[in-house]
Structures are given as C-alpha cells and as structure tokens.
Write a protein that holds these residues in place. Structure first.
Motif, PDB file in Angstrom:
ATOM      1  N   GLU A  56       0.810  -1.221   0.000  1.00  0.00           N
ATOM      2  CA  GLU A  56       0.000   0.000   0.000  1.00  0.00           C
ATOM      3  C   GLU A  56       0.846   1.275   0.000  1.00  0.00           C
ATOM      4  O   GLU A  56       0.341   2.361  -0.255  1.00  0.00           O
ATOM      5  CB  GLU A  56      -0.902   0.020   1.251  1.00  0.00           C
ATOM      6  CG  GLU A  56      -1.795  -1.209   1.400  1.00  0.00           C
ATOM      7  CD  GLU A  56      -3.086  -1.097   0.613  1.00  0.00           C
ATOM      8  OE1 GLU A  56      -3.203  -0.199  -0.230  1.00  0.00           O
ATOM      9  OE2 GLU A  56      -3.982  -1.938   0.861  1.00  0.00           O
ATOM     10  N   HIS A  57       2.122   1.152   0.337  1.00  0.00           N
ATOM     11  CA  HIS A  57       2.952   2.343   0.490  1.00  0.00           C
ATOM     12  C   HIS A  57       4.359   2.041   0.016  1.00  0.00           C
ATOM     13  O   HIS A  57       4.874   0.948   0.247  1.00  0.00           O
ATOM     14  CB  HIS A  57       2.972   2.784   1.961  1.00  0.00           C
ATOM     15  CG  HIS A  57       3.545   4.150   2.178  1.00  0.00           C
ATOM     16  ND1 HIS A  57       4.890   4.415   2.089  1.00  0.00           N
ATOM     17  CD2 HIS A  57       2.950   5.327   2.470  1.00  0.00           C
ATOM     18  CE1 HIS A  57       5.106   5.705   2.323  1.00  0.00           C
ATOM     19  NE2 HIS A  57       3.949   6.272   2.554  1.00  0.00           N
ATOM     20  N   PHE A  65      11.269  -8.876  -1.904  1.00  0.00           N
ATOM     21  CA  PHE A  65       9.830  -8.781  -1.639  1.00  0.00           C
ATOM     22  C   PHE A  65       9.650  -8.083  -0.296  1.00  0.00           C
ATOM     23  O   PHE A  65      10.570  -8.031   0.531  1.00  0.00           O
ATOM     24  CB  PHE A  65       9.164 -10.170  -1.633  1.00  0.00           C
ATOM     25  CG  PHE A  65       9.821 -11.177  -0.735  1.00  0.00           C
ATOM     26  CD1 PHE A  65       9.552 -11.207   0.636  1.00  0.00           C
ATOM     27  CD2 PHE A  65      10.721 -12.106  -1.250  1.00  0.00           C
ATOM     28  CE1 PHE A  65      10.166 -12.135   1.468  1.00  0.00           C
ATOM     29  CE2 PHE A  65      11.336 -13.034  -0.426  1.00  0.00           C
ATOM     30  CZ  PHE A  65      11.054 -13.048   0.937  1.00  0.00           C
ATOM     31  N   PRO A  66       8.463  -7.520  -0.041  1.00  0.00           N
ATOM     32  CA  PRO A  66       8.234  -6.776   1.200  1.00  0.00           C
ATOM     33  C   PRO A  66       8.213  -7.703   2.415  1.00  0.00           C
ATOM     34  O   PRO A  66       7.876  -8.882   2.321  1.00  0.00           O
ATOM     35  CB  PRO A  66       6.853  -6.149   0.996  1.00  0.00           C
ATOM     36  CG  PRO A  66       6.568  -6.263  -0.455  1.00  0.00           C
ATOM     37  CD  PRO A  66       7.309  -7.467  -0.939  1.00  0.00           C
ATOM     38  N   LEU A  67       8.563  -7.136   3.547  1.00  0.00           N
ATOM     39  CA  LEU A  67       8.484  -7.848   4.821  1.00  0.00           C
ATOM     40  C   LEU A  67       7.162  -7.513   5.498  1.00  0.00           C
ATOM     41  O   LEU A  67       6.609  -6.428   5.303  1.00  0.00           O
ATOM     42  CB  LEU A  67       9.642  -7.447   5.727  1.00  0.00           C
ATOM     43  CG  LEU A  67      11.046  -7.717   5.168  1.00  0.00           C
ATOM     44  CD1 LEU A  67      12.106  -7.134   6.096  1.00  0.00           C
ATOM     45  CD2 LEU A  67      11.273  -9.204   4.946  1.00  0.00           C
ATOM     46  N   THR A  68       6.675  -8.446   6.298  1.00  0.00           N
ATOM     47  CA  THR A  68       5.449  -8.226   7.061  1.00  0.00           C
ATOM     48  C   THR A  68       5.804  -8.190   8.544  1.00  0.00           C
ATOM     49  O   THR A  68       6.429  -9.124   9.055  1.00  0.00           O
ATOM     50  CB  THR A  68       4.427  -9.345   6.801  1.00  0.00           C
ATOM     51  OG1 THR A  68       4.105  -9.355   5.409  1.00  0.00           O
ATOM     52  CG2 THR A  68       3.159  -9.115   7.604  1.00  0.00           C
ATOM     53  N   SER A  69       5.420  -7.116   9.220  1.00  0.00           N
ATOM     54  CA  SER A  69       5.793  -6.967  10.622  1.00  0.00           C
ATOM     55  C   SER A  69       4.814  -7.702  11.535  1.00  0.00           C
ATOM     56  O   SER A  69       3.645  -7.890  11.193  1.00  0.00           O
ATOM     57  CB  SER A  69       5.826  -5.485  11.013  1.00  0.00           C
ATOM     58  OG  SER A  69       4.524  -4.940  10.992  1.00  0.00           O
ATOM     59  N   GLY A  92       8.976   5.805   8.533  1.00  0.00           N
ATOM     60  CA  GLY A  92       9.190   6.885   7.578  1.00  0.00           C
ATOM     61  C   GLY A  92       9.495   8.220   8.232  1.00  0.00           C
ATOM     62  O   GLY A  92       9.416   9.261   7.574  1.00  0.00           O
ATOM     63  N   GLY A  93       9.852   8.215   9.510  1.00  0.00           N
ATOM     64  CA  GLY A  93      10.290   9.452  10.154  1.00  0.00           C
ATOM     65  C   GLY A  93       9.580   9.899  11.410  1.00  0.00           C
ATOM     66  O   GLY A  93      10.173  10.589  12.242  1.00  0.00           O
ATOM     67  N   TRP A 179       0.988  13.299  -2.910  1.00  0.00           N
ATOM     68  CA  TRP A 179       0.667  12.672  -4.194  1.00  0.00           C
ATOM     69  C   TRP A 179      -0.582  13.243  -4.859  1.00  0.00           C
ATOM     70  O   TRP A 179      -1.183  12.600  -5.725  1.00  0.00           O
ATOM     71  CB  TRP A 179       0.536  11.158  -4.025  1.00  0.00           C
ATOM     72  CG  TRP A 179      -0.450  10.724  -2.985  1.00  0.00           C
ATOM     73  CD1 TRP A 179      -0.226  10.576  -1.650  1.00  0.00           C
ATOM     74  CD2 TRP A 179      -1.816  10.372  -3.206  1.00  0.00           C
ATOM     75  NE1 TRP A 179      -1.367  10.149  -1.015  1.00  0.00           N
ATOM     76  CE2 TRP A 179      -2.364  10.016  -1.951  1.00  0.00           C
ATOM     77  CE3 TRP A 179      -2.643  10.321  -4.331  1.00  0.00           C
ATOM     78  CZ2 TRP A 179      -3.688   9.617  -1.796  1.00  0.00           C
ATOM     79  CZ3 TRP A 179      -3.966   9.924  -4.165  1.00  0.00           C
ATOM     80  CH2 TRP A 179      -4.470   9.578  -2.908  1.00  0.00           C
ATOM     81  N   SER A 180      -0.963  14.463  -4.511  1.00  0.00           N
ATOM     82  CA  SER A 180      -2.097  15.101  -5.190  1.00  0.00           C
ATOM     83  C   SER A 180      -1.738  15.414  -6.638  1.00  0.00           C
ATOM     84  O   SER A 180      -0.553  15.535  -6.995  1.00  0.00           O
ATOM     85  CB  SER A 180      -2.493  16.385  -4.468  1.00  0.00           C
ATOM     86  OG  SER A 180      -1.471  17.361  -4.563  1.00  0.00           O
TER      87      SER A 180
END
Length: 466
Positions: A56-57, A65-69, A92-93, A179-180
């Motif tokens: 999603e992000h 491949f993405p990791l799942t927490s 992300g900060g 992202w507009s």
C-alpha cells in the motif's frame, strides 16, 4: 561536511562507474533473504491477490519482496518470521521517542476509552494541541488539523491562491509534497517534470512549475516570467528530505524573493518538525514562512495526523462553516481533528520536548554518519554520509543526484535505483531496516552501543562490494 563538499561528492558518485555487489555476494544476500523470510513471502503472495502490487505504500517495498511486521518496540521491528530488525525506518520518520513509547501510549488509550476515537464535534484536545504547536512554530498564528501531509499540501496551495488572487505555484525540482494531482510534478529526481504523472491530464500543470534545487536566480527569472505567483513550496532540508541537500542560505533567499513579489512562502515541515529542530526547518535555517505544513511526525505515527498553520489573515480563508459570500478555500474531513489524533499530537510534542528527543536523536544521527564515513573511507568507496538533525543520508548510488538532462547520466537511473534496492536487501541481511537503502531515521533509543553495532554491520556490507 559543508554544502559544497556534499555537492562535490554527489557529482563524483554520479559521474563515476557504479560500485556494485560482487555477483556471488548479491546471490547470497537474496538467498538468505528468501530463506529467513518465508512467511513474509507467502504474505506478499496473498496480498498481491487483493492489493495492487501487494503493498500500500512505497516505504513498505523491500527487494526482493516486502516484509510483514508482527510487532515493533523501542527501536526494533519483529517480522512474522520472528526476525528482529534494528529499525531505522521509524515509520518513515515520525517515530523519534521509540516505538510504543509507554507514556504516550497510555495517553492515547485513555482517549480511546473515555472520549472515543472520533465524535463529530470538537474536543478540548483540538485547541490545546494547536496551542502546543504554536509554542514551537510562532509563525503558525492559526492551525487547521488535517489527516495527511498530502492533504495539508493540497490545502496550502488552495489557500495561497484564494488569499493572493494569483494562480501559479512554484516548487523545487525533486521535492516531495504528497501525491495530489498538482504536486506530482518534478518528483524525486530534479528535471523529471511529468515523468510520474500518469493518469493526470497535462492541463492540470498549467499553473505549476519548478526550479532546479538551490537556484535562486532561476526562481527570480520565473517570477519575471509568471508574474502572478501565489506561492513557492520548499522542503527545508532539500528534496527527498535532504537527499538533494539545501544550500544553507537558499530558504532565506526564497523568503526575501517571495516578499518582494507579494507571494506566499510555504514550508513543508512534514519531516523537519521536531526531527530537525523543535521549530522545524524554519527555526533551523532562520526564515519565516507564511504557511507551514505538518504531517505524520506531529502525531508520532498515530494515524490521520497532519496540520496546516500560518498567518491569521491567510488562514482566515479556510475558516470552517457553510455558506457566506466571502471567498474561501473549501476544506472538509470528518476525521480531521479527531480526539485520538489531536491527543497524540499534544502529548507527543510535550514528551519530545521533555525528553530532549530532538537533540538526543540528532546526536545519534551525527555519530552514525561519522562512523559510516570512516567505514566507507576504509574500504576506499566513494560513498559518503551526512545528517540533518535526526535524519541520516548515506549516498551510494546517488540516484536522486542524477542530472536528467545529461545524456551520460540519465540512462543510469534504472541501475542506480536497483542498487539502492540491493543495498536495502543487504541491510536486511545484516538485520537492519532502512528507508530505501539510503536513509536512516534515528530515535532516542539508538544508543552508542547500537551505533557501534550499526557501523560493524555496514562494514560487513562494504566487504561484499567490488
């Protein structure tokens, strides 16, 4: 490391052959990734059936491949494969106190239990959180709570156009302001213009333009050309949270030029607020914007946290209510200023100040950056690191520094982007998670021992590079 040295080092990297992993080492990194993260891979396969691309992000994507927490705590992330990663992603900060900071969690739970997460009417947290934000950002005479940095940026340019009666908005190439439609222009790599604007009619950009990073003369010329400029947007540290580092005097020069042309200066503090300085980029670099944008960090990662603040006369255009004959910048959002988010923001700001989190996390970042440079020099790599407060950049491929107009550099975008992905996988192989294999966000729990441990892990990665 001063600005000129940073720019010289970036130019050296992008004009030199890309340093890559030895093929057998990269193969080993990928094989171990696959072996250690079997459940994450299965989760990704399942997600791809119902979610476009499976994530999603952009932050969630890791190569291969993405990791799942499964859970996060302190400065660690545990995946569903029970792998514990040292976390420098920090959502992300926004996480600067550490994950699940107990005093903050307790305050938020109290709101859920006693207020409810959203009521549809005002709660006291709505205005005391605004007052708390004003304490650190005196330029924000009025504050409007929103739900994301993207939404705050959208509203900011609408407010600027209503207040000034002008249409043009200018941004700095390579900067990210959500992202507009209108602000997906000249994204990530300066000069890319509409490259990432699929699905957006080019007419949308009739009144949007950009200048090269740090080029005040280009901005001056654009004022002459456009004449009716409503606002200039800046990322205080430079594009991509300082990946394209700002020239220290630039922000103040932009402010002065805006004043000369009756144009509003909009400071996007989504990353800088509390992480660079308690007063954000405007306090750190010494300028006063007309509007300021806040995002995820203002609520320490709790959802729907964002705000637009600024001069009272400018913000008056976004006053709530229906009807009336005055020109107004329409703004809505049922979840905006909900009790949970505003309480998280209020207490997060108080705890960040009480713990001196900005300075502590900033010192950790400076130490990490220094140690990374020692390691890179030891292995005779052209790579380098620097920090803006509690944000650490380490340049290896320098994809954001590519001159897209240079026929020798522009074809390198794909391979340099891929190397960042390989670096991200190499960090996970060393049980560290980063931002895109090129950035660390620090928190108050990144201790000296953890920093030394990080440097050792980076050294192991450097040994795998040819």
């Amino acid at each position: 490391m001063d600005y000129e040295e940073k720019i010289a080092k970036i130019k050296n990297i992008v004009s030199s052959p890309l340093r890559e992993f030895k093929p057998e080492e990269l193969k080993g990194i990928v094989e171990r990734y696959e072996k250690r993260h079997v459940k994450s891979k299965e989760a990704f396969k399942r997600a791809r059936k119902v979610i476009p691309g499976g994530v999603e992000h952009n932050l969630a994507f890791n190569y291969p491949f993405p990791l799942t927490s499964k859970k996060v705590y302190d400065c660690y992330m545990e995946t569903i494969d029970d792998v514990v990663l040292l976390d420098y992603l920090m959502c992300g900060g926004p996480i600067i106190l550490g994950h699940n900071y107990k005093p903050l969690t307790e305050k938020v739970l109290n709101v859920i239990q006693n207020y409810g997460p959203c009521t549809g009417i005002t709660s006291e947290y709505e205005y005391i959180a605004a007052e708390q934000l004003q304490k650190y950002f005196p330029s924000c005479e009025n504050v409007r709570w929103l739900q994301s940095g993207t939404e705050a940026d959208m509203l900011a340019i609408r407010v600027a156009r209503v207040f000034t009666g002008k249409k043009y908005v200018i941004k700095v190439g390579g900067s990210y302001h959500g992202w507009s439609d209108q602000l997906l222009y000249d994204l990530h790599i300066p000069g890319t213009k509409r490259m990432e604007s699929h699905g957006i009619p080019k007419e949308i950009y009739k009144y949007i333009d950009s200048i090269p990073p740090n080029d005040i003369e280009a901005l001056r010329e654009m004022f002459k050309e456009k004449k009716k400029v409503a606002a200039v947007l800046i990322e205080p540290m430079g594009g991509e949270s300082g990946a394209n580092p700002v020239r220290p005097e630039f922000n103040k020069e932009v402010e002065e030029l805006c004043h000369e042309n009756d144009t509003l200066l909009i400071s996007d503090e989504v990353v800088c607020a509390f992480r660079l300085h308690m007063g954000g980029g405007q306090a750190y670099f010494g300028y006063t914007p007309d509007l300021s944008i806040f995002g995820k960090i203002v609520g320490h990662g709790y959802p729907s946290a964002a705000a637009l603040g600024g001069r009272a006369d400018v913000m008056a255009t976004v006053a709530a209510g229906v009807g009336g004959g005055a020109k107004r910048a329409y703004c809505g959002g049922t979840l905006a200023a909900n009790p949970l988010t505003c309480a998280a923001a209020y207490w997060a700001m108080k705890f960040v100040e009480e713990t001196n989190a900005t300075e502590i996390a900033g010192n950790a970042a400076a130490k990490i950056s220094a140690k990374l440079n020692e390691v890179f020099e030891k292995y005779n790599l052209p790579w380098f690191s620097y920090n803006f407060g509690a944000t650490v950049h380490f340049h290896t491929s320098c994809v954001f520094g590519i001159d897209i107009t240079d026929p020798k550099q522009s074809p390198q975008v794909k391979e340099r982007k891929e190397f960042m992905e390989h670096m991200g996988a190499a960090l996970v192989d060393q049980e560290i998670i980063s931002v895109s294999g090129s950035r660390f966000y620090t928190c108050i729990l990144h201790s000296d021992d953890i920093i030394d441990h990080t440097a050792q892990k980076i050294e192991e990665i450097c040994k795998k590079v040819k």
